[in-house]
Design an enzyme around this catalytic site. Structure first.
Site, PDB file in Angstrom:
ATOM      1  N   CYS A 297     -18.185  -1.549 -20.024  1.00 14.99           N
ATOM      2  CA  CYS A 297     -19.492  -1.661 -19.371  1.00 14.99           C
ATOM      3  C   CYS A 297     -20.206  -2.969 -19.709  1.00 14.99           C
ATOM      4  CB  CYS A 297     -20.374  -0.476 -19.769  1.00 14.99           C
ATOM      5  SG  CYS A 297     -19.713   1.134 -19.261  1.00 14.99           S
TER       6      CYS A 297
ATOM      7  N   GLU B 163       0.819  -1.206   0.000  1.00 12.97           N
ATOM      8  CA  GLU B 163       0.000   0.000   0.000  1.00 12.97           C
ATOM      9  C   GLU B 163       0.857   1.262   0.000  1.00 12.97           C
ATOM     10  OE1 GLU B 163      -3.092   0.434  -0.545  1.00 12.97           O
ATOM     11  OE2 GLU B 163      -3.694  -1.666  -0.543  1.00 12.97           O
TER      12      GLU B 163
ATOM     13  N   CYS C 259     -13.916  -0.784 -14.986  1.00 13.79           N
ATOM     14  CA  CYS C 259     -14.418   0.592 -14.936  1.00 13.79           C
ATOM     15  C   CYS C 259     -13.241   1.562 -15.029  1.00 13.79           C
ATOM     16  CB  CYS C 259     -15.205   0.804 -13.646  1.00 13.79           C
ATOM     17  SG  CYS C 259     -16.237   2.286 -13.632  1.00 13.79           S
TER      18      CYS C 259
END
Length: 354
Positions: free
Chosen positions: A210, A50, A203
């Site tokens: 889509c 992270e 996305c």
């Protein structure tokens, strides 16, 4: 017909079913199948990934992550690493304050927490260099806490799913509220990674797929035809350009004069070439008196808030030169261009290719 907000449980379940089939394979990730079998992620690996992924892509991080975890397999190993070694391995990832905070955090975990990461948001956010996003991500992914993880991918997915046109960053609070309502209570860690994967692979910022999205039917922006323009962002101000001088000095034996930058500020604590201040009208600041020659090529580099143009100057380093407290003469056999931050490495590449 139920309203959009009341349908959160089916939405979460649909997403997790998609994730179980399509989760990305990442070196720090425990797959959904392994997680279901009772295998828990290593908090050290989640934390390290992270921190590395902040403002950096997965593709850029993978090799760094492998090198770090091979050289320092545990947080205790990293805590005892020399600063220079860690900064050298970090070179090229940018945002060097992250590397400094990485070491600070590892040492606090090792000394104050017996080498074990806190398993709550509050415990994690108290550690050096861990902000709200990182604390939420670690507590969700590593410890299955029901925290809301909001990165750029999640912001984009939420803006489109609910057709939110408020521009970022003003929309962050609204987007987080929507994401929190969707977060699975049963599998919050998998849910957090699933939304991020959806944004990274389906996305996407441009040309979202889509047609194969698990949330295709309820997506308000798809129905409205606005998906491609979301999320909206407040226009950024043009970046200013700063100028400076950079000095490459090499002895007859091939040794290089390097300088350790101050701990605070850009490239803090990193080794690099001596140089001037970076501003609109820099003054030459050679490290010693010599017949400095202009290389005839400029280093151009872009930081988060400004563009930088450096004029590269060359001279021979005297054999009897005595470096000051912030300088060192690096023997040619010990010099590794890869240990330099990118902007400094660019100057070396220009010198090598002259």
């Amino acid at each position: 017909m139920r309203d959009h907000d009341s349908d959160t449980q089916p939405l979460s379940q649909t997403l997790l079913e998609w994730y179980d089939q399509h989760a990305r394979s990442l070196p720090w990730r425990v797959s959904p199948a392994d997680r279901a079998a009772g295998i828990w992620p290593d908090p050290y690996r989640i934390w390290l990934s992270e921190v590395m992924l902040q403002q950096t892509t997965v593709a850029a991080v993978k090799d760094y992550f492998h090198r770090f975890t091979t050289r320092w397999p545990t947080v205790a190993d990293l805590a005892t690493a020399p600063d220079a070694d860690v900064m050298g391995e970090w070179a090229g990832l940018g945002y060097y304050a992250r590397a400094r905070n990485l070491l600070k955090c590892a040492r606090v975990v090792a000394s104050d927490h017996c080498g074990v990461f806190p398993d709550t948001y509050d415990g994690l956010i108290a550690l050096p260099g861990i902000g709200p996003y990182t604390a939420a991500a670690i507590s969700a992914i590593a410890f299955d806490r029901q925290e809301t993880v909001l990165d750029g991918n999640v912001e984009r997915v939420m803006a489109r799913l609910y057709d939110i046109h408020t521009p970022l960053p003003a929309a962050k609070s609204e987007l987080k509220t929507k994401a929190a309502a969707l977060t699975s209570a049963a599998r919050p860690g998998d849910h957090a990674q699933a939304v991020m994967d959806l944004g990274a692979t389906i996305c996407t910022p441009r040309n979202p797929a889509c047609g194969i999205c698990p949330w295709r039917s309820p997506c308000a922006a798809r129905l409205a035809g606005t998906a491609a323009e979301l999320p909206k962002k407040t226009p950024k101000k043009p970046k200013p350009t700063r100028l400076g001088y950079i000095y490459l000095a090499r002895s007859k034996d091939g040794n290089w004069l390097l300088e350790q930058r101050p701990d605070k500020g850009l490239l803090g604590g990193m080794l690099g070439w001596p140089g001037s201040d970076w501003n609109d009208a820099p003054q030459p600041a050679p490290p010693f008196e010599a017949e400095w020659q202009d290389l005839g090529a400029e280093v151009r580099h872009t930081f988060t808030h400004f563009h930088l143009i450096l004029q590269v100057m060359l001279a021979e380093l005297p054999d009897d030169y005595i470096p000051n407290a912030s300088q060192l003469v690096m023997p040619r056999h010990d010099f590794k261009p890869s240990d330099l931050p990118t902007v400094m490495r660019k100057a070396f590449e220009l010198w090598k290719g002259r």
